[in-house]
Every structure is written in C-alpha cells, then in structure tokens.
Design a protein around this motif. Structure first.
Motif, short mmCIF file in Angstrom:
data_model
loop_
_atom_site.label_atom_id
_atom_site.label_comp_id
_atom_site.label_asym_id
_atom_site.label_seq_id
_atom_site.Cartn_x
_atom_site.Cartn_y
_atom_site.Cartn_z
N ASP A 6 0.80 -1.23 0.00
CA ASP A 6 0.00 0.00 0.00
C ASP A 6 0.83 1.28 0.00
OD1 ASP A 6 -2.36 -1.41 -0.16
OD2 ASP A 6 -2.71 -1.39 2.00
N LEU A 7 2.11 1.18 -0.32
CA LEU A 7 2.89 2.40 -0.54
C LEU A 7 2.49 3.01 -1.87
CD1 LEU A 7 6.39 1.17 0.67
CD2 LEU A 7 4.82 2.68 1.89
N ASN A 8 2.46 4.34 -1.92
CA ASN A 8 2.07 5.02 -3.15
C ASN A 8 2.82 6.35 -3.26
OD1 ASN A 8 0.66 6.89 -1.51
ND2 ASN A 8 -1.21 5.69 -1.63
N LEU A 63 4.93 7.57 0.09
CA LEU A 63 6.25 6.95 0.06
C LEU A 63 7.35 7.84 0.61
CD1 LEU A 63 8.14 4.64 -0.72
CD2 LEU A 63 8.15 5.53 -3.07
N ALA A 64 7.40 9.09 0.19
CA ALA A 64 8.48 9.96 0.63
C ALA A 64 8.49 10.13 2.15
CB ALA A 64 8.37 11.32 -0.06
N GLY A 108 10.97 8.97 7.36
CA GLY A 108 10.79 8.57 8.75
C GLY A 108 11.46 7.26 9.11
N VAL A 109 11.82 6.47 8.10
CA VAL A 109 12.46 5.16 8.33
C VAL A 109 13.73 5.13 7.47
CG1 VAL A 109 12.14 2.66 8.36
CG2 VAL A 109 10.16 4.18 8.62
N PRO A 110 14.80 5.76 7.94
CA PRO A 110 16.02 5.83 7.13
C PRO A 110 16.63 4.46 6.87
CG PRO A 110 16.07 7.38 8.98
CD PRO A 110 14.91 6.46 9.21
N GLY A 111 17.30 4.35 5.74
CA GLY A 111 18.08 3.15 5.46
C GLY A 111 17.30 2.00 4.86
N VAL A 112 16.15 2.26 4.25
CA VAL A 112 15.40 1.20 3.57
C VAL A 112 16.11 0.83 2.27
CG1 VAL A 112 13.22 0.59 2.46
CG2 VAL A 112 13.20 1.88 4.60
N ASP A 113 16.43 -0.43 2.12
CA ASP A 113 17.18 -0.88 0.94
C ASP A 113 16.32 -0.94 -0.32
OD1 ASP A 113 19.89 -1.69 2.08
OD2 ASP A 113 18.53 -2.81 3.39
N LEU A 140 10.83 6.55 -9.05
CA LEU A 140 12.29 6.59 -8.98
C LEU A 140 12.76 7.92 -8.42
CD1 LEU A 140 13.11 4.82 -12.33
CD2 LEU A 140 13.69 3.98 -10.05
N ALA A 141 12.09 9.01 -8.76
CA ALA A 141 12.45 10.31 -8.19
C ALA A 141 12.23 10.31 -6.69
CB ALA A 141 11.64 11.40 -8.86
N LEU A 142 11.20 9.61 -6.22
CA LEU A 142 10.92 9.58 -4.79
C LEU A 142 11.94 8.74 -4.02
CD1 LEU A 142 7.03 9.17 -4.95
CD2 LEU A 142 8.26 11.15 -4.04
N VAL A 143 12.40 7.64 -4.60
CA VAL A 143 13.34 6.78 -3.85
C VAL A 143 14.78 7.20 -4.00
CG1 VAL A 143 11.79 4.79 -4.05
CG2 VAL A 143 13.62 5.08 -5.74
N SER A 144 15.08 8.13 -4.90
CA SER A 144 16.47 8.50 -5.15
C SER A 144 17.06 9.34 -4.04
CB SER A 144 16.60 9.24 -6.48
OG SER A 144 15.89 10.46 -6.44
N GLY A 145 16.24 9.82 -3.13
CA GLY A 145 16.74 10.54 -1.96
C GLY A 145 17.06 11.99 -2.23
#
Length: 249
Positions: A202-204, A208-209, A214-219, A244-249
């Motif tokens: 249920d992430l969207n 997601l951001a 809030g949970v640093p270090g998710v692989d 991809l823009a959201l997970v790129s940090g």
C-alpha cells in the motif's frame, strides 16, 4: 543512500487473467518498467494461480537476467504444491531469483496482511531459509513493526520486509506520525542485527516519501497495486519515473 524500486507486476497478470489470452502482456509491461529505470521486478505467485503463474515466473526470470536486474519472488513457503504450482522452493530453484521473500499468506487472504510471528514460526522457517540460501537466493522475511527481529536474524535471514499496510492506513487518516516510530525502531533493530530492510504494501506516490524520511536506510521498496493503478491515468513509464524520483533521496 537511495532506495531500490522493485515493481510488482501481479496486477498486470490479474487484468490478463480476467479475459484470458496474453493481453496485457506481462513481459512487455516488465520491459517498460525496466526501460524506465526500475531496479527490479517482483511477483507473488500463489498456488491458486489467481494472477502470476509459474510460467510467468520463469519468463520473467529470463528477462531480468537479460537486463541484469534483480528478480524478487514472494510467496508462502508452507503452501503445498498443486497442479500448475510446483511449490515455492521448487519454483525458486527453477527461476533462481536474486531474492526470495517469504510471506505468511493463505488462499483465503485477498492480499498479504501480516508478517510472520517469529516466536512461533522461526524454527519451522529455519530449514526453508537455509535451503533457499543454498540455492543462491537472498532471503527476506515479511515482518510487522515490533516483530522479534533477533529471531529472524538467528535463523539466517538476510533481510526483513516491513509490512506497511498499517502505515498507509494511518497516513490516509492523517496519523502517519503515530505509526512511523515503530517502523523506524524495527528497521534500526534489523540493521543492528545485520539484516537489510525492505518495505512494501500500500505504498504510493502520496505516502512513500514520508515513509522513507521517517524510516532511514530502507534498501528496497516493492510497489505494485498503487503503481499500476496510477499508471492507468498517467502511463506506466511516467509513473515508474515518478517513483524513482521519490526513492532516489
């Protein structure tokens, strides 16, 4: 550090199976996702073949090898084989995914809705984890926030996947801050135990951001239902690139 995005293609298979035939084509969808930059592909074949089937798994295994990206197979390791489904370990032995994610779901569940109880399940899981690792798979175990992570590490798991359904519900209700600390603590416990941390369910694009902040270090995050739903409006390539823009940090 950035987080890898693995796109779950189950919903493409659901749409195909609702009509029969080959359309929409699962391999075509996978190529669009990977050409857009997705880091991997996830599928969750169920024994009742309600969406992704065993033949799909093998075809996607070949495709991900062609692209040089990770293939993640999710499933219940306790589900017995049946016609058309050789069993989770046998399917992983054939497909040789980079990662096998063990999930305690049954046929009666519409979708995965809880993690393992490691106090109860750890010793039963131990030989299954060992067998999958012996075949070359990284092993991730589906876990609720607050789970006994030490037991997951003790039986040889490489990662946990945090079940994020409760977080998504809290986010939609404006109460994400109440849920995030438990996820952050569990992720921290996992890293201290030497485990990697994945997340999914249920992430969207809306939530997601905030989760990753809030949970640093998710692989890795595995996202399917929301991503495919959003792609109906905006297109698959565009939607993958937005994630991809959201997970790129």
């Amino acid at each position: 550090m950035s987080t890898a995005l693995s796109v779950n293609l189950n919903k493409i298979a659901v749409l195909r199976n609702s009509r029969g035939g080959r359309e929409p084509d699962l391999l075509h969808a996978a190529r669009v996702c990977l050409d857009a930059g997705a880091h991997g592909i996830t599928v969750h074949p169920r024994p009742d073949a309600r969406h992704v089937r065993a033949d799909d798994v093998l075809a996607l295994a070949a495709l991900t090898r062609e692209y040089g990206v990770e293939f993640n197979i999710e499933g219940n390791p306790f589900a017995p084989p049946r016609e058309g489904y050789p069993g989770f370990h046998a399917l992983c032995a054939q497909a040789r995914p980079a990662q096998a994610t063990l999930v305690p779901d049954g046929d009666a569940q519409l979708t995965s809705d809880h993690g393992f109880d490691f106090r109860r399940d750890a010793e039963t899981l131990r030989p299954l984890v060992a067998a999958l690792k012996a075949s070359g798979c990284r092993v991730s175990l589906f876990a609720d926030p607050g789970a006994d992570i030490a037991r997951a590490a003790a039986i040889g798991a490489d990662r946990i996947e945090l079940y994020t359904g409760p977080y998504a519900e809290a986010f939609a209700a404006g109460a994400a801050a109440d849920r995030l600390p438990a996820y952050a603590r569990t992720a921290r416990d996992a890293r201290q135990a030497g485990l990697g941390v994945n997340a999914g369910h249920d992430l969207n694009q809306a939530n997601l951001a905030a989760f990753l902040a809030g949970v640093p270090g998710v692989d890795e995050v595995s996202i399917g239902h929301a991503l495919i739903g959003e792609a109906l409006y905006d297109g698959l390539e565009t939607t993958v690139k937005r994630y991809l823009a959201l997970v790129s940090g």
